[in-house]
Motif scaffolding. Structure first.
Motif, PDB file in Angstrom:
ATOM      1  N   ILE A  47     -15.129  -6.585  10.707  1.00 12.13           N
ATOM      2  CA  ILE A  47     -15.068  -7.197   8.982  1.00 12.13           C
ATOM      3  C   ILE A  47     -14.424  -6.556   8.044  1.00 12.13           C
ATOM      4  N   PHE A  48     -13.608  -5.554   7.839  1.00 20.19           N
ATOM      5  CA  PHE A  48     -12.162  -5.262   7.304  1.00 20.19           C
ATOM      6  C   PHE A  48     -10.952  -5.064   7.694  1.00 20.19           C
ATOM      7  N   PRO A  49     -10.652  -6.390   7.726  1.00 23.19           N
ATOM      8  CA  PRO A  49      -9.658  -6.561   8.734  1.00 23.19           C
ATOM      9  C   PRO A  49      -7.916  -5.831   7.513  1.00 23.19           C
ATOM     10  N   GLU A  50      -8.481  -5.748   6.214  1.00 25.23           N
ATOM     11  CA  GLU A  50      -7.635  -5.073   5.678  1.00 25.23           C
ATOM     12  C   GLU A  50      -7.117  -3.771   5.894  1.00 25.23           C
ATOM     13  N   PHE A  51      -8.243  -3.245   6.558  1.00 28.91           N
ATOM     14  CA  PHE A  51      -8.214  -1.689   6.786  1.00 28.91           C
ATOM     15  C   PHE A  51      -7.058  -1.312   6.832  1.00 28.91           C
ATOM     16  N   PHE A  52      -6.360  -2.432   8.444  1.00 28.66           N
ATOM     17  CA  PHE A  52      -5.047  -1.652   8.751  1.00 28.66           C
ATOM     18  C   PHE A  52      -4.516  -2.473   8.241  1.00 28.66           C
ATOM     19  N   ARG A  53      -4.243  -2.239   7.044  1.00 20.97           N
ATOM     20  CA  ARG A  53      -2.848  -2.749   6.486  1.00 20.97           C
ATOM     21  C   ARG A  53      -2.023  -0.966   6.740  1.00 20.97           C
ATOM     22  N   GLY A  54      -0.990  -0.496   7.495  1.00 21.81           N
ATOM     23  CA  GLY A  54      -0.556   0.970   7.113  1.00 21.81           C
ATOM     24  C   GLY A  54      -0.548   1.708   8.136  1.00 21.81           C
ATOM     25  N   PRO A  55      -1.765   1.891   8.545  1.00 22.55           N
ATOM     26  CA  PRO A  55      -1.973   3.112   9.879  1.00 22.55           C
ATOM     27  C   PRO A  55      -1.223   2.922  11.047  1.00 22.55           C
TER      28      PRO A  55
END
Ligand code: SAM
Length: 238
Positions: A8-16
């Motif tokens: 539910i938090f796709p933005e979480f994966f910007r970066g890692p």
């Protein structure tokens, strides 16, 4: 190999996944990472993904319908080389050998829980397995999914330049921790690098590394020596 993440938090994966070994593997097309927003599989105006737990209690639980709908669209025809994993504190412990098994897959779908968790029917009737990354409770499955992707990606074909480097690391092969590593300077603040590492004698260096790995394993993770490989390693040292 392709990783799908349902969250539910796709933005979480910007970066890692933009850095280092995994970042290079993504750029080279050796692995693909697809992030899916669970709310895309909701039917109501509010894009509801959670509801109150039956039986009462604190918090909310992720509903089964959007998760099943998403998984069935992402994997319309299931094959043995696809795996659906539910990240969960109640799952089997994710270890290096679990990562080796997963690295044989073509596609892995990682389902990230939130709140009080996920309706149990997802674990019972959709996921091939529940995996926990450790004996603690995270606030969501996203960090756990990122850990699984990082560890499994390194084992995917062609990701580490030299596949032997994965086999020589902690938990691989005989299951011991890796040996300590040093680099220049040979002396730093009076602390010297073990003399043998400067000797150029490769047989001696191999022996020292083996002994140092055993010593470090015994000190930090003695339970790893209880397995067959560890016990054999200790016996061969005696
Ligand atoms: N009520 C659950 C319990 O006690 O087992 C904890 C829910 S936790 C706050 C919310 C979500 O975080 C879980 O559904 C799961 O996806 C994820 N999570 C928490 N701890 C985890 C762990 N150790 N490994 C993998 N995922 C974890």
């Amino acid at each position: 190999m392709t990783f799908h993440v349902l969250t539910i938090f796709p933005e979480f994966f910007r970066g890692p996944f933009d850095y280092g070994v995994v970042g290079r593997a993504v750029k080279a097309g050796r692995i693909r990472i697809r992030i899916h927003d669970l709310r895309s599989w909701t039917a109501d105006r509010h894009k509801t993904v959670d509801d109150r737990p039956f039986g009462g209690g604190e918090g909310m639980v992720l509903k089964p319908e959007p998760i099943f709908a998403a998984a069935e669209e992402i994997f319309p025809a299931r094959s043995e080389r696809q795996k659906i994993v539910l990240l969960s504190a109640q799952g089997r412990l994710f270890r290096q050998r679990t990562a080796m098994e997963l690295s044989e897959m073509d596609e892995i779908l990682l389902i990230c829980g939130r709140y009080e968790g996920v309706d149990e029917r997802v674990a019972e009737h959709l996921a091939d397995e529940e995996l926990s990354i450790g004996d603690y409770v995270l606030s969501g499955g996203e960090l756990a999914a990122a850990v699984v992707i990082d560890v499994v990606s390194r084992l995917a074909p062609g990701v580490l330049g030299n596949r032997r480097s994965a086999l020589a690391e902690s938990f691989a092969g005989d299951g011991l921790l890796d040996c300590p590593q040093y680099t220049r300077p040979a002396e730093f603040r009076g602390w010297k690098v073990p003399e043998v590492l400067l000797s150029g004698n490769h047989a001696e260096i191999r022996r020292w590394r083996r002994a140092a790995a055993l010593e470090k394993t015994a000190r930090n993770r003695p339970e790893l020596l209880e397995g067959t490989a560890g016990a054999a390693a200790t016996e061969s040292k005696d």
